[in-house]
Structure formats: structure tokens, C-alpha cells
Design a protein around this motif. Structure first.
Motif, PDB file in Angstrom:
ATOM      1  N   UNK A 131       5.651  10.173   2.693  1.00  0.00           N
ATOM      2  CA  UNK A 131       4.851  10.068   1.300  1.00  0.00           C
ATOM      3  C   UNK A 131       4.285   8.714   1.349  1.00  0.00           C
ATOM      4  N   UNK A 132       5.052   7.497   1.977  1.00  0.00           N
ATOM      5  CA  UNK A 132       4.237   6.186   1.835  1.00  0.00           C
ATOM      6  C   UNK A 132       2.939   6.141   3.308  1.00  0.00           C
ATOM      7  N   UNK A 133       3.510   7.281   4.179  1.00  0.00           N
ATOM      8  CA  UNK A 133       2.294   7.446   5.079  1.00  0.00           C
ATOM      9  C   UNK A 133       0.643   7.736   4.456  1.00  0.00           C
ATOM     10  N   UNK A 134       1.055   8.522   3.287  1.00  0.00           N
ATOM     11  CA  UNK A 134       0.573   9.316   2.682  1.00  0.00           C
ATOM     12  C   UNK A 134      -0.612   8.980   1.428  1.00  0.00           C
ATOM     13  N   UNK A 135       0.343   8.344   0.598  1.00  0.00           N
ATOM     14  CA  UNK A 135      -0.234   7.162  -0.053  1.00  0.00           C
ATOM     15  C   UNK A 135      -0.707   5.840   0.991  1.00  0.00           C
ATOM     16  N   UNK A 171      -1.123   6.402  10.102  1.00  0.00           N
ATOM     17  CA  UNK A 171      -0.507   8.389  10.105  1.00  0.00           C
ATOM     18  C   UNK A 171       0.751   8.665  11.070  1.00  0.00           C
ATOM     19  N   UNK A 172       0.712   7.673  12.357  1.00  0.00           N
ATOM     20  CA  UNK A 172       1.317   7.740  13.710  1.00  0.00           C
ATOM     21  C   UNK A 172       2.817   6.952  13.164  1.00  0.00           C
ATOM     22  N   UNK A 173       3.213   5.675  12.441  1.00  0.00           N
ATOM     23  CA  UNK A 173       3.988   4.963  11.868  1.00  0.00           C
ATOM     24  C   UNK A 173       3.959   4.051  10.652  1.00  0.00           C
ATOM     25  N   UNK A 185       4.537   1.052  -0.986  1.00  0.00           N
ATOM     26  CA  UNK A 185       2.904   1.475   0.219  1.00  0.00           C
ATOM     27  C   UNK A 185       1.607   0.975   0.358  1.00  0.00           C
ATOM     28  N   UNK A 186       1.049   0.716  -0.540  1.00  0.00           N
ATOM     29  CA  UNK A 186      -0.609  -0.221  -0.649  1.00  0.00           C
ATOM     30  C   UNK A 186      -0.174  -1.470  -0.123  1.00  0.00           C
ATOM     31  N   UNK A 187       0.931  -1.922   0.059  1.00  0.00           N
ATOM     32  CA  UNK A 187       1.174  -2.706   0.728  1.00  0.00           C
ATOM     33  C   UNK A 187       0.853  -2.382   2.284  1.00  0.00           C
ATOM     34  N   UNK A 194      -4.935   5.301  -0.224  1.00  0.00           N
ATOM     35  CA  UNK A 194      -5.305   3.347  -1.046  1.00  0.00           C
ATOM     36  C   UNK A 194      -6.120   2.973   0.311  1.00  0.00           C
ATOM     37  N   UNK A 195      -5.492   3.268   1.276  1.00  0.00           N
ATOM     38  CA  UNK A 195      -6.802   2.866   2.548  1.00  0.00           C
ATOM     39  C   UNK A 195      -8.653   3.411   2.154  1.00  0.00           C
TER      40      UNK A 195
END
Length: 408
Positions: A53-57, A85-87, A323-325, A61-62
């Protein structure tokens, strides 16, 4: 025996104790990568899907604000997008302290068991961040029992689920005395025995967020003594931006990672940790990249500047809370390593292979240059083939120059 050999033998005997103490207290590099950040997630909000979820968010945003980042190098942008996407998270801390708060024991017990099961599931399927763990409540008298209960439950559940691995670490917050560190060592000894965990394998970080950790009542810098009291279990010192600043009476509007009181604390932490193998981490900014596009971009600019500032001061890790950080964390980190890659590589090439150079680098500087490039490789900012092309050395030689001890 000549007079010189006799003198050397006498000095060897006289300095044997000091030599042994130096080797024990300052063993150097631990042979492991330092994550660029620690992400804190409240214990009741963590599950098997959190990292995804953090990856997707972060990726969303990016992408949404990519048009506003014309000043970002295209290669840095592409590498950051791939990283997210990977880590996306290098180090995860499941938080049962300030991020979770004080709740009924039954509620926290249930959240602890659920979080441990979720972490174990991600360890098994390979989606867990390479470093991960738990922050418990402090060993101050009012929260000591709850902190130990949470740690005991979490470890027991994690062991039963087969999820306790190499990357696991515990964070001990609000440390105010050397005795609390000794108590943590005692607790880990007992919990290892109780849960069938290899003796001495559990590690912990000390959160430096009280003035007592920096300067004791006797006028000494207690943080150095805390590292020693950890009996080899302490892996990191993490600066707590807001608790520490508030403890010194800094008004909320001026509490920041770049306030002079913060710099003083982190300077002491860096000196205490140097040569011990203990990592130093900066804290966080509570200005989140949320809201309208202008607010997001302003928060990113602040975060990027603070991350870059920490990196320039030799602090290679910090905290992220949203996540946006992640985009600003990696954009600033990758730019830092890529901006210095060509010059560092050229200096390494001249040091190893000879040739013309405007620098006359000594071994210590060569080690710093190699460590800089190696950190760039480990976080994904730099590719191994770039190092080979630019510096003319492979990864093994880079690690050797950086004095990176090979982990057993």
C-alpha cells in the motif's frame, strides 16, 4: 634481544590492556548495510498489505506531481520510481509507543499478536522490508510492564510463526539512564531463553529523545556509556526530533531536525558511535506532503532539504512517517549519491590505479570515498557496473577500500 626489541616488548606489555579495550569498544564496521530510513507504522494499522500500500501510494503521488519536478534529473526520477516499486521501505518499525498510544491491555495484546502474524507472513513470502521490527513502550516506570509484555507477546508469536530472521530489530524509546540499557540486555537474555531464540541474537536501537541521554547529572555524555552497556546488542542511535526539543523547552513552532539543540545532540551521538559499528539516524519532520499540489510540493521541498542536510553532515538515515514522504526521501538521497559519483569514482580510480589527479588522497579519505559509493550502490542510487566503469574496481574491492567487514 636488542635494546629496541626490549623496549617494544615492554611497551607491548604496558599497552596490552589499552589495546584490548580499544578493540573491544571500537570494533568498526559491522559488515551490514545501513538503511536510508526507518518507516514508522502504528501497530494496529500494520498488516501484510502495508508495504504494498505504501508502494502504491508513493508511486501514485510521484506520478501525480512529476510535471512539477522539472529540476529533477531524469535518471534519478527513473531510479526512484523503480525503487518505490521494488523496495519502497528499507526499514519498517511496527510502533506500539507514541504512534499507538495507551490502550486497554486486551486491545494492545490483540494488536501485537496480529502484527506479529502479519510480519511473519511477509517474511515467508519475501515481501518484508530487509530490516524490520517493533518499537515498544519505554522502560520508564509507568510503561515498563506494558513494554515488556508487548515485546514478550510479539517475540513469542513471531517465533511460533517462524518469522524471526536476520533483519529483526527492537527500538527502545525515551532512554534516560544507562541502567535502562542494562535492563534491556537483561530482558533480552531472559526472552531469548524463554522463546528458544539463539542467545545474544536479539538486537536493539536506542532512541535519543531525552536530555539525560546526552548529558547525565554527573556531567558526562551518557550515550557513550549506553552503547557500552548494550553488550554488543545496540545497533543504532535514533534521534527523536520532537520529544528532545520539547524537553529542552523549544517552542513547537521551532522544533526541527535543524534546530541548534538537534545539531548538538546529533553531534554527540556521532562522536559516541564512531568506530563502534552503531548506526546513527536522524529524526523526522512532521510536515506531511498532503493536501493541494502546492502543499505537497512545499512539504517535499522541506523534506528534501532536511534529508540532504543530514546526508551532508554524515547522517545517512532518518525517519519517514507517511507514504508521500518516500518520493522526497529517495529523490534527495539518490541525487546526493549521483551528484558526487563521478568525482568520488575518479578519486578512487586514481588512488587504486594511479594516474593524474588534483587530489592526494590518504587511506582514510579513500575509505570515506569508497563508503560513499558503496552506500549509493546499496540503496539503489548507483549501479555496480557504473562503479566498475568509473572507478575501475569491483564491488569486493569497493567494500575492502570502505573497510566493510565481511559478515560471518
Amino acid at each position: 634481544m636488542s635494546h629496541l626489541e626490549d623496549l617494544v616488548a615492554r611497551l607491548d606489555r604496558a599497552l596490552a590492556g589499552a589495546d584490548a579495550a580499544l578493540a573491544a569498544s571500537y570494533p568498526g564496521d559491522r559488515g551490514v548495510r545501513q538503511p536510508v530510513h526507518t518507516v514508522y507504522v502504528p501497530g494496529d494499522r500494520y498488516d501484510e498489505k502495508t508495504v504494498a500500500q505504501w508502494s502504491a501510494e508513493a508511486g501514485r503521488v510521484l506520478a501525480e506531481h512529476a510535471a512539477s519536478m522539472a529540476d529533477v534529473d531524469a535518471e534519478v526520477h527513473d531510479r526512484v520510481r523503480a525503487k518505490l516499486a521494488a523496495e519502497p521501505i528499507e526499514d519498517l518499525r511496527i510502533d506500539f509507543e507514541d504512534g499507538y498510544g495507551n490502550r486497554p491491555d486486551a486491545d494492545e495484546d490483540a494488536a501485537v499478536v496480529a502484527a506479529a502474524a502479519a510480519l511473519a507472513a511477509t517474511v515467508h513470502d519475501g515481501s518484508a522490508p530487509p530490516f524490520h521490527g517493533i518499537r515498544i513502550k519505554s522502560f520508564e516506570a509507568p510503561t515498563r510492564h506494558r513494554g515488556l509484555r508487548t515485546l514478550d507477546l510479539f517475540l513469542g508469536s513471531l517465533v511460533r510463526e517462524g518469522g524471526l530472521g536476520e533483519g529483526f530489530v527492537i527500538t527502545l524509546p525515551k532512554v534516560t539512564s544507562v541502567e535502562q540499557v542494562t535492563a534491556m540486555v537483561t530482558a533480552l537474555d531472559a526472552l531469548e531463553a524463554a522463546h528458544g531464540i539463539e542467545a545474544g541474537s536479539l538486537r536493539f536501537e536506542i532512541q535519543v529523545e531525552t536530555p539525560q541521554a546526552i548529558l547525565g547529572s554527573d556531567g558526562t555524555a551518557l550515550i557513550a556509556r549506553m552503547i557500552a552497556a548494550g553488550s554488543g546488542r545496540v545497533t543504532g542511535l535514533h534521534y527523536g526530533t520532537y520529544d528532545y526539543s520539547a524537553s529542552l523547552g523549544v517552542a513547537a513552532a521551532f522544533q526541527s531536525m535543524e534546530h541548534p539543540v538537534a545539531d548538538h545532540a546529533k553531534d554527540v551521538m556521532q562522536v559516541a558511535a564512531a568506530g563502534t559499528g552503531v548506526f546513527v539516524s536522524d529524526g523526522s519532520t512532521n510536515v506531511l506532503p498532503v493536501g493541494d499540489p502546492d502543499a505537497v510540493r512545499a512539504a517535499w521541498r522541506l523534506h528534501s532539504r532536511l534529508v540532504s542536510r543530514s546526508l551532508a553532515r554524515g547522517i545517512y538515515q532518518g525517519w519517514d512517517l507517511h507514504p508521500a514522504q518516500l518520493p522526497s526521501r529517495y529523490l534527495a538521497t539518490y541525487a546526493f549519491f549521483r551528484d558526487g559519483l563521478d568525482v568520488a569514482s575518479a578519486r578512487l580510480r586514481a588512488y587504486v590505479h594511479g594516474g593524474d589527479s588534483s587530489y592526494l588522497d590518504e587511506p582514510a579519505t579513500a575509505a570515506a570515498l569508497a563508503a560513499f559509493v558503496l552506500r549509493g550502490v546499496e540503496c539503489g542510487a548507483v549501479a555496480v557496473d557504473e562503479v566498475q566503469r568509473l572507478a575501475g574496481i569491483d564491488l569486493a574491492k569497493l567494500a575492502e577500500l570502505a573497510r566493510r567487514r565481511i559478515a560471518a
